[in-house]
Scaffold this motif. Structure first.
Motif, PDB file in Angstrom:
ATOM      1  N   ILE A 241       8.760  18.555  -1.645  1.00 41.37           N
ATOM      2  CA  ILE A 241       8.118  19.726  -0.706  1.00 41.37           C
ATOM      3  C   ILE A 241       7.342  20.695  -1.625  1.00 41.37           C
ATOM      4  O   ILE A 241       6.324  21.149  -1.326  1.00 41.37           O
ATOM      5  N   LEU A 242       7.654  20.961  -2.829  1.00 42.25           N
ATOM      6  CA  LEU A 242       6.872  21.835  -3.950  1.00 42.25           C
ATOM      7  C   LEU A 242       5.669  21.121  -4.261  1.00 42.25           C
ATOM      8  O   LEU A 242       4.915  21.934  -4.351  1.00 42.25           O
ATOM      9  N   SER A 243       5.633  19.859  -4.371  1.00 43.63           N
ATOM     10  CA  SER A 243       4.337  19.383  -4.550  1.00 43.63           C
ATOM     11  C   SER A 243       3.308  19.478  -3.584  1.00 43.63           C
ATOM     12  O   SER A 243       2.210  19.786  -3.785  1.00 43.63           O
ATOM     13  N   VAL A 244       3.933  19.367  -2.300  1.00 44.53           N
ATOM     14  CA  VAL A 244       2.832  19.680  -1.225  1.00 44.53           C
ATOM     15  C   VAL A 244       2.441  20.955  -1.197  1.00 44.53           C
ATOM     16  O   VAL A 244       1.156  21.095  -1.092  1.00 44.53           O
ATOM     17  N   ILE A 245       3.310  21.800  -1.252  1.00 40.70           N
ATOM     18  CA  ILE A 245       3.027  23.374  -1.241  1.00 40.70           C
ATOM     19  C   ILE A 245       1.964  23.404  -2.493  1.00 40.70           C
ATOM     20  O   ILE A 245       0.603  24.078  -2.057  1.00 40.70           O
ATOM     21  N   GLN A 246       2.003  23.127  -3.512  1.00 39.87           N
ATOM     22  CA  GLN A 246       1.318  23.451  -4.944  1.00 39.87           C
ATOM     23  C   GLN A 246      -0.025  22.599  -4.530  1.00 39.87           C
ATOM     24  O   GLN A 246      -1.121  23.112  -4.933  1.00 39.87           O
ATOM     25  N   GLY A 247       0.260  21.188  -4.047  1.00 41.51           N
ATOM     26  CA  GLY A 247      -0.975  20.713  -3.835  1.00 41.51           C
ATOM     27  C   GLY A 247      -2.056  21.234  -2.794  1.00 41.51           C
ATOM     28  O   GLY A 247      -3.321  21.071  -3.016  1.00 41.51           O
ATOM     29  N   SER A 248      -1.446  21.817  -1.887  1.00 40.81           N
ATOM     30  CA  SER A 248      -2.250  22.453  -0.964  1.00 40.81           C
ATOM     31  C   SER A 248      -3.011  23.515  -1.415  1.00 40.81           C
ATOM     32  O   SER A 248      -4.160  23.767  -1.186  1.00 40.81           O
ATOM     33  N   GLY A 249      -2.275  24.346  -2.183  1.00 47.22           N
ATOM     34  CA  GLY A 249      -3.170  25.530  -2.743  1.00 47.22           C
ATOM     35  C   GLY A 249      -3.792  25.164  -3.844  1.00 47.22           C
ATOM     36  O   GLY A 249      -5.066  25.690  -3.869  1.00 47.22           O
ATOM     37  N   ILE A 250      -3.814  23.972  -4.575  1.00 49.06           N
ATOM     38  CA  ILE A 250      -4.910  23.559  -5.423  1.00 49.06           C
ATOM     39  C   ILE A 250      -6.199  22.998  -4.712  1.00 49.06           C
ATOM     40  O   ILE A 250      -7.297  23.366  -4.932  1.00 49.06           O
ATOM     41  N   ALA A 251      -5.706  22.147  -3.542  1.00 51.43           N
ATOM     42  CA  ALA A 251      -6.893  21.744  -2.692  1.00 51.43           C
ATOM     43  C   ALA A 251      -7.781  22.701  -2.072  1.00 51.43           C
ATOM     44  O   ALA A 251      -8.898  22.848  -2.149  1.00 51.43           O
ATOM     45  N   ILE A 252      -6.999  23.940  -1.628  1.00 46.97           N
ATOM     46  CA  ILE A 252      -7.922  25.004  -0.967  1.00 46.97           C
ATOM     47  C   ILE A 252      -8.693  25.742  -2.164  1.00 46.97           C
ATOM     48  O   ILE A 252      -9.719  25.998  -1.893  1.00 46.97           O
ATOM     49  N   GLY A 253      -7.945  26.028  -3.150  1.00 47.84           N
ATOM     50  CA  GLY A 253      -8.601  26.658  -4.320  1.00 47.84           C
ATOM     51  C   GLY A 253      -9.590  25.923  -4.914  1.00 47.84           C
ATOM     52  O   GLY A 253     -10.656  26.433  -5.207  1.00 47.84           O
ATOM     53  N   LEU A 254      -9.710  24.607  -4.889  1.00 48.41           N
ATOM     54  CA  LEU A 254     -10.887  23.641  -5.675  1.00 48.41           C
ATOM     55  C   LEU A 254     -12.124  23.859  -4.559  1.00 48.41           C
ATOM     56  O   LEU A 254     -12.943  23.891  -5.263  1.00 48.41           O
ATOM     57  N   GLN A 255     -11.840  24.018  -3.196  1.00 49.91           N
ATOM     58  CA  GLN A 255     -13.153  24.424  -2.365  1.00 49.91           C
ATOM     59  C   GLN A 255     -13.993  25.487  -2.441  1.00 49.91           C
ATOM     60  O   GLN A 255     -15.139  25.714  -2.107  1.00 49.91           O
ATOM     61  N   THR A 256     -13.062  26.540  -3.320  1.00 49.52           N
ATOM     62  CA  THR A 256     -13.594  27.725  -3.579  1.00 49.52           C
ATOM     63  C   THR A 256     -14.494  27.794  -4.933  1.00 49.52           C
ATOM     64  O   THR A 256     -15.014  28.959  -5.417  1.00 49.52           O
ATOM     65  N   MET A 257     -14.156  26.863  -5.865  1.00 49.63           N
ATOM     66  CA  MET A 257     -14.352  27.003  -7.215  1.00 49.63           C
ATOM     67  C   MET A 257     -15.780  26.556  -7.478  1.00 49.63           C
ATOM     68  O   MET A 257     -16.330  25.587  -6.511  1.00 49.63           O
ATOM     69  N   THR A 258     -16.458  27.035  -8.102  1.00 50.71           N
ATOM     70  CA  THR A 258     -17.986  26.806  -8.638  1.00 50.71           C
ATOM     71  C   THR A 258     -18.591  26.582 -10.091  1.00 50.71           C
ATOM     72  O   THR A 258     -17.644  27.276 -10.904  1.00 50.71           O
ATOM     73  N   GLY A 259     -19.368  26.010 -10.574  1.00 51.78           N
ATOM     74  CA  GLY A 259     -19.600  25.937 -11.699  1.00 51.78           C
ATOM     75  C   GLY A 259     -20.582  27.168 -12.222  1.00 51.78           C
ATOM     76  O   GLY A 259     -20.711  28.106 -11.225  1.00 51.78           O
ATOM     77  N   PRO A 260     -20.979  27.041 -13.505  1.00 51.95           N
ATOM     78  CA  PRO A 260     -21.927  28.239 -13.834  1.00 51.95           C
ATOM     79  C   PRO A 260     -22.927  28.426 -13.437  1.00 51.95           C
ATOM     80  O   PRO A 260     -23.519  29.761 -13.106  1.00 51.95           O
ATOM     81  N   ALA A 261     -23.653  27.405 -12.555  1.00 48.42           N
ATOM     82  CA  ALA A 261     -24.904  27.579 -12.062  1.00 48.42           C
ATOM     83  C   ALA A 261     -24.734  27.678 -10.376  1.00 48.42           C
ATOM     84  O   ALA A 261     -25.601  27.568  -9.548  1.00 48.42           O
ATOM     85  N   GLY A 262     -23.492  27.909  -9.842  1.00 45.47           N
ATOM     86  CA  GLY A 262     -23.034  27.810  -8.411  1.00 45.47           C
ATOM     87  C   GLY A 262     -23.055  26.653  -7.818  1.00 45.47           C
ATOM     88  O   GLY A 262     -22.740  26.694  -6.601  1.00 45.47           O
TER      89      GLY A 262
END
Length: 436
Positions: free
Chosen positions: A121-142
């Motif tokens: 259960i905790l892995s699903v919660i943390q995995g969902s947060g990481i997956a959503i956060g990865l989509q908003t992350m960008t590199g130095p050049a955008g």
């Protein structure tokens, strides 16, 4: 040294256990390099270049770099540790779980099963947060970390990370059952040790380029050597309560009249408090690092190992878990009852409840000393290293885990040597009643 290794591998069962443990740890390290689908690894690496010395850098160190590379083992074993914390807290405050804990082997199996479910259960919660956060992350050049975001990527990432954590949990249980040492602790140990070669190479490179001086490097080595010495000394330190046994007549013999002691370790909880404290702080802080909201980012910037607020919470959690874990694993009332049943007593203390209160008082005092020692080892080197601008994270928490797990594993190997090779240790010793 070579003779010691030869003695270890001359025992078939011990050799099999050690090779099995090394094989399982090798499987874990291979999994730390299997990437999660749908992520641009080069852009992600650029993003993590700025996280050295931060909480994300600490999490990545505990996972052996799996989080930095976003592999299938990116969550590491932390969800399992968090689930274990929840179940142990319920053991104290929730009566049905407390009854299960007292039911022996069957109750422990039920609690272990619940811990596994909680891990998923905790892995699903943390995995969902990481997956959503990865989509908003960008590199130095955008450039985006996830080239093709969407629901499909989130589901795939959650399933991958959850399966990876479940597999690590299985590896740890297999090591504990069929290998040598505690499997979960050894997995964390392997993750930390895996970062040491690259950290040493990076330090040598920075010394050659002049970015850090020889004096600072020597100072860091001295701090680490002193920390290792303090850990070994304190982990072996004991408070011995004298126990006297009255003489009793059993059949035709007089039994008793002996003097012994009750050994109480200064740090009875071992490396559990810093691991538990780190896992609790990591969960909300990691989510905060992945949410692009100004006030959340401000809180995330405070929850870094070099910030006073992080260290305040860290020390508070360490002290709490030192007392909590000691209370869960050691019951002064049961110990006092066993001493009374065997005809023993503490000099100057009445047997029974008075002895239990005395043991509890002594235990509380030495646990406070142990909690301060663990807090100092985990926090002070980290503060000194962060103030010296060392470009890699290798603080007191890592040292405590490495030395503590190493000592525990060596102790188990020594126990196997004594139990399996007793005759070898007794060569040249003449025992009464032993025939040549």
């Amino acid at each position: 040294m070579f003779a010691f290794i030869q003695n270890i591998f001359s025992i078939p069962e011990l050799r099999r256990r050690i090779l099995f443990t090394l094989g399982m740890l090798a499987v874990y390290r291979v999994g730390c390099h299997v990437p999660t689908p749908g992520i641009d690894a080069s852009v992600l690496a650029k993003f993590f270049e700025g996280t050295q010395g931060t909480l994300l850098g600490l999490v990545s160190a505990f996972t052996g770099g799996a989080l930095k590379r976003m592999t299938v083992f990116a969550l590491g074993i932390m969800p399992y540790i968090s689930a274990s914390i929840i179940l142990q807290l319920l053991t104290v405050v929730f009566e049905p779980v407390e009854r299960l804990a007292k039911e022996g082997e069957q109750g422990r199996k039920t609690i272990t099963k619940w811990t596994r479910y909680g891990t998923i259960i905790l892995s699903v919660i943390q995995g969902s947060g990481i997956a959503i956060g990865l989509q908003t992350m960008t590199g130095p050049a955008g450039e985006p970390v996830v080239p093709n975001p969407g629901t499909g990527f989130i589901l795939l990432t959650v399933i991958t990370l959850t399966a990876g954590t479940a597999f690590i949990m299985w590896l740890g249980e297999q090591i504990t059952e069929r290998g040598i040492g505690n499997g979960i602790s050894l997995i964390i140990f392997a993750g930390i040790v895996a970062n040491m070669p690259s950290a040493l190479v990076n330090s040598v490179r920075l010394m050659k380029t002049g970015e850090i001086t020889l004096f600072i490097s020597l100072l860091i080595l001295i701090i680490m050597a002193l920390a290792v010495w303090a850990i070994i000394y304190m982990e072996r330190a004991q408070r011995r309560i004298p126990i006297h046994y009255a003489k009793r007549v059993v059949g035709m013999r007089n039994v008793g009249g002996q003097t012994s002691h009750l050994p109480l370790k200064i740090n009875m909880s071992g490396v559990i408090p810093p691991i538990f404290a780190s896992s609790i702080i990591m969960f909300p802080a990691t989510v905060a690092n992945l949410v692009d909201v100004p006030w959340v980012q401000k809180i995330a910037s405070m929850m870094t190992p070099s910030h006073w607020l992080y260290n305040l919470f860290y020390v508070a959690f360490i002290i709490f878990f030192c007392y909590f874990y000691t209370a869960v694993t050691f019951n002064p009332v049961d110990v006092a009852d066993n001493i009374k049943k065997q005809g023993g007593f503490v000099p100057g203390i009445r047997p029974g409840s008075a002895t239990a209160e005395y043991i509890d008082t002594v235990l509380g005092r030495i646990t406070f000393a142990g909690a301060i020692y663990v807090s100092a080892v985990c926090v002070l080197p980290t503060l000194l290293i962060s103030n010296l601008n060392v470009p890699f994270y290798f603080g007191g928490t890592s040292l405590l885990i490495i030395v503590g797990v190493g000592m525990d594993t060596a102790s188990q190997i020594e126990s196997h040597l004594i139990s399996r090779s007793y005759e070898g240790f007794m060569k040249g010793v003449s025992l009464k009643g032993r025939r040549g």
